[in-house]
Design a protein around this motif. Sequence first.
Motif, PDB file in Angstrom:
ATOM      1  N   GLN B  65       0.833  -1.204   0.000  1.00 40.84           N
ATOM      2  CA  GLN B  65       0.000   0.000   0.000  1.00 40.84           C
ATOM      3  C   GLN B  65       0.866   1.252   0.000  1.00 40.84           C
ATOM      4  O   GLN B  65       1.822   1.355   0.760  1.00 40.84           O
ATOM      5  N   GLY B  66       0.541   2.196  -0.875  1.00 42.57           N
ATOM      6  CA  GLY B  66       1.268   3.451  -0.946  1.00 42.57           C
ATOM      7  C   GLY B  66       2.512   3.399  -1.805  1.00 42.57           C
ATOM      8  O   GLY B  66       3.116   4.443  -2.091  1.00 42.57           O
ATOM      9  N   ARG B  67       2.903   2.223  -2.240  1.00 45.11           N
ATOM     10  CA  ARG B  67       4.126   2.082  -3.028  1.00 45.11           C
ATOM     11  C   ARG B  67       3.851   1.531  -4.422  1.00 45.11           C
ATOM     12  O   ARG B  67       4.736   1.532  -5.275  1.00 45.11           O
ATOM     13  N   VAL B  68       2.625   1.059  -4.641  1.00 45.67           N
ATOM     14  CA  VAL B  68       2.295   0.446  -5.920  1.00 45.67           C
ATOM     15  C   VAL B  68       1.069   1.127  -6.520  1.00 45.67           C
ATOM     16  O   VAL B  68       0.157   1.549  -5.793  1.00 45.67           O
ATOM     17  N   THR B  69       1.079   1.246  -7.830  1.00 45.45           N
ATOM     18  CA  THR B  69      -0.072   1.767  -8.567  1.00 45.45           C
ATOM     19  C   THR B  69      -0.410   0.788  -9.683  1.00 45.45           C
ATOM     20  O   THR B  69       0.485   0.351 -10.419  1.00 45.45           O
ATOM     21  N   LEU B  70      -1.684   0.433  -9.758  1.00 45.85           N
ATOM     22  CA  LEU B  70      -2.166  -0.435 -10.827  1.00 45.85           C
ATOM     23  C   LEU B  70      -3.088   0.373 -11.734  1.00 45.85           C
ATOM     24  O   LEU B  70      -3.976   1.073 -11.242  1.00 45.85           O
ATOM     25  N   THR B  71      -2.856   0.268 -13.023  1.00 43.29           N
ATOM     26  CA  THR B  71      -3.683   0.975 -13.997  1.00 43.29           C
ATOM     27  C   THR B  71      -3.931   0.069 -15.192  1.00 43.29           C
ATOM     28  O   THR B  71      -3.291  -0.987 -15.337  1.00 43.29           O
ATOM     29  N   THR B  72      -4.866   0.475 -16.018  1.00 45.57           N
ATOM     30  CA  THR B  72      -5.117  -0.229 -17.275  1.00 45.57           C
ATOM     31  C   THR B  72      -5.359   0.781 -18.376  1.00 45.57           C
ATOM     32  O   THR B  72      -5.755   1.930 -18.116  1.00 45.57           O
ATOM     33  N   ASP B  73      -5.108   0.353 -19.610  1.00 47.27           N
ATOM     34  CA  ASP B  73      -5.424   1.138 -20.802  1.00 47.27           C
ATOM     35  C   ASP B  73      -6.319   0.254 -21.663  1.00 47.27           C
ATOM     36  O   ASP B  73      -5.828  -0.690 -22.302  1.00 47.27           O
ATOM     37  N   THR B  74      -7.611   0.540 -21.633  1.00 47.88           N
ATOM     38  CA  THR B  74      -8.542  -0.331 -22.356  1.00 47.88           C
ATOM     39  C   THR B  74      -8.455  -0.146 -23.869  1.00 47.88           C
ATOM     40  O   THR B  74      -8.966  -0.972 -24.608  1.00 47.88           O
ATOM     41  N   SER B  75      -7.806   0.913 -24.312  1.00 49.33           N
ATOM     42  CA  SER B  75      -7.658   1.099 -25.766  1.00 49.33           C
ATOM     43  C   SER B  75      -6.612   0.145 -26.343  1.00 49.33           C
ATOM     44  O   SER B  75      -6.642  -0.155 -27.541  1.00 49.33           O
ATOM     45  N   THR B  76      -5.689  -0.305 -25.493  1.00 46.32           N
ATOM     46  CA  THR B  76      -4.643  -1.231 -25.941  1.00 46.32           C
ATOM     47  C   THR B  76      -4.696  -2.565 -25.204  1.00 46.32           C
ATOM     48  O   THR B  76      -3.819  -3.408 -25.384  1.00 46.32           O
ATOM     49  N   ASN B  77      -5.725  -2.754 -24.365  1.00 46.55           N
ATOM     50  CA  ASN B  77      -5.871  -4.001 -23.583  1.00 46.55           C
ATOM     51  C   ASN B  77      -4.614  -4.306 -22.774  1.00 46.55           C
ATOM     52  O   ASN B  77      -4.143  -5.452 -22.729  1.00 46.55           O
ATOM     53  N   THR B  78      -4.085  -3.278 -22.133  1.00 44.31           N
ATOM     54  CA  THR B  78      -2.842  -3.434 -21.384  1.00 44.31           C
ATOM     55  C   THR B  78      -3.028  -2.998 -19.932  1.00 44.31           C
ATOM     56  O   THR B  78      -3.628  -1.959 -19.665  1.00 44.31           O
ATOM     57  N   ALA B  79      -2.513  -3.819 -19.032  1.00 46.49           N
ATOM     58  CA  ALA B  79      -2.488  -3.491 -17.606  1.00 46.49           C
ATOM     59  C   ALA B  79      -1.067  -3.113 -17.214  1.00 46.49           C
ATOM     60  O   ALA B  79      -0.097  -3.612 -17.805  1.00 46.49           O
ATOM     61  N   TYR B  80      -0.964  -2.247 -16.230  1.00 50.51           N
ATOM     62  CA  TYR B  80       0.344  -1.771 -15.781  1.00 50.51           C
ATOM     63  C   TYR B  80       0.442  -1.868 -14.263  1.00 50.51           C
ATOM     64  O   TYR B  80      -0.521  -1.618 -13.542  1.00 50.51           O
ATOM     65  N   MET B  81       1.652  -2.187 -13.812  1.00 52.29           N
ATOM     66  CA  MET B  81       1.969  -2.143 -12.383  1.00 52.29           C
ATOM     67  C   MET B  81       3.212  -1.275 -12.222  1.00 52.29           C
ATOM     68  O   MET B  81       4.247  -1.550 -12.819  1.00 52.29           O
ATOM     69  N   GLU B  82       3.084  -0.227 -11.429  1.00 57.79           N
ATOM     70  CA  GLU B  82       4.231   0.618 -11.105  1.00 57.79           C
ATOM     71  C   GLU B  82       4.563   0.438  -9.635  1.00 57.79           C
ATOM     72  O   GLU B  82       3.698   0.593  -8.766  1.00 57.79           O
ATOM     73  N   LEU B  83       5.824   0.132  -9.368  1.00 58.71           N
ATOM     74  CA  LEU B  83       6.297  -0.033  -7.996  1.00 58.71           C
ATOM     75  C   LEU B  83       7.400   0.990  -7.752  1.00 58.71           C
ATOM     76  O   LEU B  83       8.360   1.073  -8.524  1.00 58.71           O
ATOM     77  N   ARG B  84       7.253   1.757  -6.682  1.00 53.19           N
ATOM     78  CA  ARG B  84       8.162   2.862  -6.389  1.00 53.19           C
ATOM     79  C   ARG B  84       9.070   2.526  -5.210  1.00 53.19           C
ATOM     80  O   ARG B  84       8.875   1.548  -4.503  1.00 53.19           O
TER      81      ARG B  84
END
Lengths: 109, 117
Positions: B65-84
Amino acid sequence: QTVVTQEPSLTVSPGGTVTLTCASSTGAVISTYYPNWFQQKPGQAPRALIYTTSNKHSWTPARFSGSLLGGKAALTLSGAQPEDEAEYYCLLLLGGSWVFGGGTKLTVL
Amino acid sequence: QVLLVQSGAEVKKPGASVKVSCKASGYTFTNYGITWVRQAPGQGLEWVGWINVHDGHTNFAQKFQGRVTLTTDTSTNTAYMELRSLSSDDTAVFYCVRDFSFNCDWWGQGTPVTVSS
Protein backbone atom coordinates in the motif's frame (compact mmCIF):
# COMPACT_ATOMS: atom_id res chain seq x y z
CA GLN A 1 -1.08 -10.88 9.76
CA THR A 2 -2.95 -13.80 8.25
CA VAL A 3 -0.79 -16.79 7.39
CA VAL A 4 -1.68 -19.60 4.99
CA THR A 5 0.20 -22.81 5.70
CA GLN A 6 1.02 -25.72 3.42
CA GLU A 7 3.21 -28.77 3.95
CA PRO A 8 6.74 -27.75 2.93
CA SER A 9 7.35 -31.01 1.12
CA LEU A 10 5.67 -34.30 0.30
CA THR A 11 6.72 -37.41 -1.57
CA VAL A 12 4.46 -39.73 -3.55
CA SER A 13 5.25 -42.92 -5.45
CA PRO A 14 4.43 -43.11 -9.15
CA GLY A 15 0.79 -44.19 -9.43
CA GLY A 16 0.16 -43.32 -5.81
CA THR A 17 -2.19 -40.86 -4.16
CA VAL A 18 -1.26 -37.80 -2.12
CA THR A 19 -3.23 -34.97 -0.53
CA LEU A 20 -1.80 -31.49 -0.14
CA THR A 21 -3.50 -29.19 2.36
CA CYS A 22 -3.89 -25.45 2.87
CA ALA A 23 -4.70 -24.04 6.29
CA SER A 24 -5.54 -20.53 7.43
CA SER A 25 -4.37 -18.94 10.67
CA THR A 26 -7.87 -17.41 10.95
CA GLY A 27 -9.47 -20.81 11.46
CA ALA A 28 -11.25 -23.31 9.26
CA VAL A 29 -11.05 -22.76 5.52
CA ILE A 30 -14.54 -22.34 4.10
CA SER A 31 -15.91 -22.15 0.59
CA THR A 32 -16.10 -18.34 0.65
CA TYR A 33 -12.32 -18.25 0.85
CA TYR A 34 -12.54 -19.46 -2.77
CA PRO A 35 -9.44 -21.69 -2.70
CA ASN A 36 -7.34 -21.75 -5.86
CA TRP A 37 -4.48 -24.17 -6.53
CA PHE A 38 -1.49 -23.68 -8.83
CA GLN A 39 1.37 -25.82 -10.07
CA GLN A 40 4.78 -24.36 -10.78
CA LYS A 41 7.72 -26.16 -12.35
CA PRO A 42 11.26 -24.76 -12.22
CA GLY A 43 11.79 -21.83 -14.54
CA GLN A 44 8.13 -21.62 -15.52
CA ALA A 45 5.21 -19.41 -14.66
CA PRO A 46 2.61 -20.99 -12.38
CA ARG A 47 -0.28 -22.82 -13.99
CA ALA A 48 -3.79 -22.81 -12.56
CA LEU A 49 -5.23 -26.19 -11.58
CA ILE A 50 -8.29 -25.62 -9.38
CA TYR A 51 -10.54 -22.64 -8.58
CA THR A 52 -13.28 -22.02 -6.03
CA THR A 53 -12.43 -25.13 -4.01
CA SER A 54 -13.06 -27.90 -6.54
CA ASN A 55 -13.58 -26.55 -10.05
CA LYS A 56 -11.11 -27.68 -12.69
CA HIS A 57 -9.90 -25.73 -15.66
CA SER A 58 -10.24 -27.26 -19.10
CA TRP A 59 -6.56 -28.18 -19.05
CA THR A 60 -6.46 -29.67 -15.54
CA PRO A 61 -5.67 -33.40 -15.64
CA ALA A 62 -8.49 -35.52 -14.25
CA ARG A 63 -6.14 -36.99 -11.62
CA PHE A 64 -6.19 -33.67 -9.71
CA SER A 65 -9.15 -32.79 -7.51
CA GLY A 66 -9.91 -30.11 -4.94
CA SER A 67 -11.99 -30.21 -1.78
CA LEU A 68 -12.41 -28.98 1.78
CA LEU A 69 -11.08 -31.50 4.26
CA GLY A 70 -10.86 -31.24 8.02
CA GLY A 71 -11.04 -27.43 8.04
CA LYS A 72 -8.50 -27.04 5.27
CA ALA A 73 -8.51 -26.73 1.52
CA ALA A 74 -7.11 -29.85 -0.08
CA LEU A 75 -5.63 -30.84 -3.42
CA THR A 76 -5.62 -34.58 -4.06
CA LEU A 77 -3.51 -36.20 -6.75
CA SER A 78 -4.62 -39.72 -7.59
CA GLY A 79 -2.30 -41.74 -9.81
CA ALA A 80 0.77 -39.53 -9.64
CA GLN A 81 2.88 -39.19 -12.76
CA PRO A 82 6.55 -38.19 -12.98
CA GLU A 83 5.52 -34.93 -14.64
CA ASP A 84 3.54 -33.98 -11.51
CA GLU A 85 6.76 -33.29 -9.63
CA ALA A 86 6.53 -29.55 -8.97
CA GLU A 87 5.80 -26.85 -6.41
CA TYR A 88 2.12 -26.42 -5.56
CA TYR A 89 0.60 -23.24 -4.14
CA CYS A 90 -2.80 -22.55 -2.70
CA LEU A 91 -4.46 -19.14 -2.69
CA LEU A 92 -7.21 -18.01 -0.33
CA LEU A 93 -9.38 -14.88 -0.23
CA LEU A 94 -9.07 -13.62 3.34
CA GLY A 95 -10.52 -10.32 4.50
CA GLY A 96 -10.92 -9.12 0.94
CA SER A 97 -7.31 -9.83 -0.03
CA TRP A 98 -5.73 -12.84 -1.67
CA VAL A 99 -3.10 -14.68 0.39
CA PHE A 100 -0.82 -17.40 -1.00
CA GLY A 101 0.35 -20.37 0.97
CA GLY A 102 4.08 -20.99 1.24
CA GLY A 103 3.99 -23.81 -1.27
CA THR A 104 4.49 -27.59 -1.16
CA LYS A 105 7.35 -29.19 -3.03
CA LEU A 106 5.98 -32.48 -4.34
CA THR A 107 8.43 -35.19 -5.26
CA VAL A 108 7.34 -38.20 -7.31
CA LEU A 109 9.71 -40.99 -6.40
CA GLN B 1 -6.68 -18.21 -27.13
CA VAL B 2 -6.02 -16.16 -24.02
CA LEU B 3 -2.58 -14.59 -23.84
CA LEU B 4 -0.99 -12.25 -21.33
CA VAL B 5 2.32 -10.93 -22.65
CA GLN B 6 4.45 -8.98 -20.22
CA SER B 7 7.22 -6.49 -20.81
CA GLY B 8 10.86 -7.46 -20.65
CA ALA B 9 13.36 -7.68 -17.83
CA GLU B 10 14.26 -4.53 -15.92
CA VAL B 11 17.32 -3.49 -13.93
CA LYS B 12 16.83 -0.61 -11.52
CA LYS B 13 18.80 1.18 -8.84
CA PRO B 14 17.58 1.37 -5.25
CA GLY B 15 15.05 4.15 -4.81
CA ALA B 16 13.94 4.06 -8.43
CA SER B 17 10.57 3.02 -9.83
CA VAL B 18 9.63 0.30 -12.29
CA LYS B 19 6.58 0.00 -14.51
CA VAL B 20 5.66 -3.43 -15.83
CA SER B 21 3.12 -3.92 -18.60
CA CYS B 22 0.84 -6.85 -19.34
CA LYS B 23 -0.86 -6.94 -22.75
CA ALA B 24 -3.96 -9.12 -22.91
CA SER B 25 -5.50 -10.77 -25.93
CA GLY B 26 -7.99 -13.49 -26.76
CA TYR B 27 -10.76 -12.29 -24.45
CA THR B 28 -12.81 -9.21 -23.57
CA PHE B 29 -10.34 -7.25 -21.45
CA THR B 30 -12.94 -5.24 -19.53
CA ASN B 31 -14.82 -8.33 -18.36
CA TYR B 32 -12.00 -9.49 -16.09
CA GLY B 33 -9.71 -8.23 -13.38
CA ILE B 34 -5.93 -8.41 -13.33
CA THR B 35 -4.03 -9.63 -10.29
CA TRP B 36 -0.31 -9.00 -9.82
CA VAL B 37 1.97 -11.48 -8.06
CA ARG B 38 5.60 -11.23 -6.94
CA GLN B 39 8.07 -14.09 -6.61
CA ALA B 40 11.49 -13.41 -5.13
CA PRO B 41 14.35 -15.70 -6.18
CA GLY B 42 13.89 -19.16 -4.70
CA GLN B 43 10.80 -18.01 -2.79
CA GLY B 44 7.06 -18.50 -2.96
CA LEU B 45 4.31 -16.48 -4.57
CA GLU B 46 3.14 -13.23 -3.00
CA TRP B 47 -0.03 -11.35 -3.89
CA VAL B 48 0.64 -7.69 -4.72
CA GLY B 49 -2.79 -6.39 -5.68
CA TRP B 50 -5.73 -6.48 -8.04
CA ILE B 51 -7.49 -4.12 -10.41
CA ASN B 52 -11.01 -4.30 -11.75
CA VAL B 53 -10.44 -3.40 -15.39
CA HIS B 54 -14.06 -2.35 -15.88
CA ASP B 55 -14.19 0.38 -13.22
CA GLY B 56 -10.56 0.80 -12.12
CA HIS B 57 -11.20 -0.26 -8.53
CA THR B 58 -8.05 -1.55 -6.87
CA ASN B 59 -7.10 -3.57 -3.80
CA PHE B 60 -3.58 -4.07 -2.50
CA ALA B 61 -1.73 -6.24 -0.04
CA GLN B 62 -0.99 -4.13 3.03
CA LYS B 63 2.77 -4.30 2.57
CA PHE B 64 2.54 -2.70 -0.87
CA GLN B 65 0.00 0.00 0.00
CA GLY B 66 1.27 3.45 -0.95
CA ARG B 67 4.13 2.08 -3.03
CA VAL B 68 2.30 0.45 -5.92
CA THR B 69 -0.07 1.77 -8.57
CA LEU B 70 -2.17 -0.43 -10.83
CA THR B 71 -3.68 0.98 -14.00
CA THR B 72 -5.12 -0.23 -17.28
CA ASP B 73 -5.42 1.14 -20.80
CA THR B 74 -8.54 -0.33 -22.36
CA SER B 75 -7.66 1.10 -25.77
CA THR B 76 -4.64 -1.23 -25.94
CA ASN B 77 -5.87 -4.00 -23.58
CA THR B 78 -2.84 -3.43 -21.38
CA ALA B 79 -2.49 -3.49 -17.61
CA TYR B 80 0.34 -1.77 -15.78
CA MET B 81 1.97 -2.14 -12.38
CA GLU B 82 4.23 0.62 -11.10
CA LEU B 83 6.30 -0.03 -8.00
CA ARG B 84 8.16 2.86 -6.39
CA SER B 85 11.00 3.25 -3.89
CA LEU B 86 12.59 0.00 -4.97
CA SER B 87 14.97 -1.85 -2.68
CA SER B 88 16.96 -5.05 -3.12
CA ASP B 89 14.04 -6.86 -1.48
CA ASP B 90 12.00 -6.09 -4.59
CA THR B 91 14.29 -8.18 -6.80
CA ALA B 92 11.79 -10.69 -8.11
CA VAL B 93 9.73 -11.92 -11.01
CA PHE B 94 6.41 -10.14 -11.31
CA TYR B 95 3.44 -11.88 -12.90
CA CYS B 96 0.09 -10.61 -14.12
CA VAL B 97 -2.85 -13.00 -13.84
CA ARG B 98 -6.35 -12.84 -15.28
CA ASP B 99 -8.81 -12.83 -12.40
CA PHE B 100 -12.58 -13.24 -12.61
CA SER B 101 -15.06 -14.23 -9.96
CA PHE B 102 -12.43 -15.67 -7.62
CA ASN B 103 -10.81 -17.61 -10.42
CA CYS B 104 -7.19 -16.80 -11.27
CA ASP B 105 -6.64 -18.66 -14.48
CA TRP B 106 -4.24 -17.32 -17.13
CA TRP B 107 -0.75 -16.14 -16.14
CA GLY B 108 1.68 -13.92 -17.97
CA GLN B 109 5.18 -15.21 -18.59
CA GLY B 110 6.65 -13.05 -15.84
CA THR B 111 8.88 -9.98 -15.81
CA PRO B 112 12.18 -10.20 -13.90
CA VAL B 113 13.03 -7.04 -12.00
CA THR B 114 16.52 -6.68 -10.55
CA VAL B 115 17.28 -3.93 -8.06
CA SER B 116 20.97 -3.33 -7.66
CA SER B 117 23.30 -0.43 -7.13
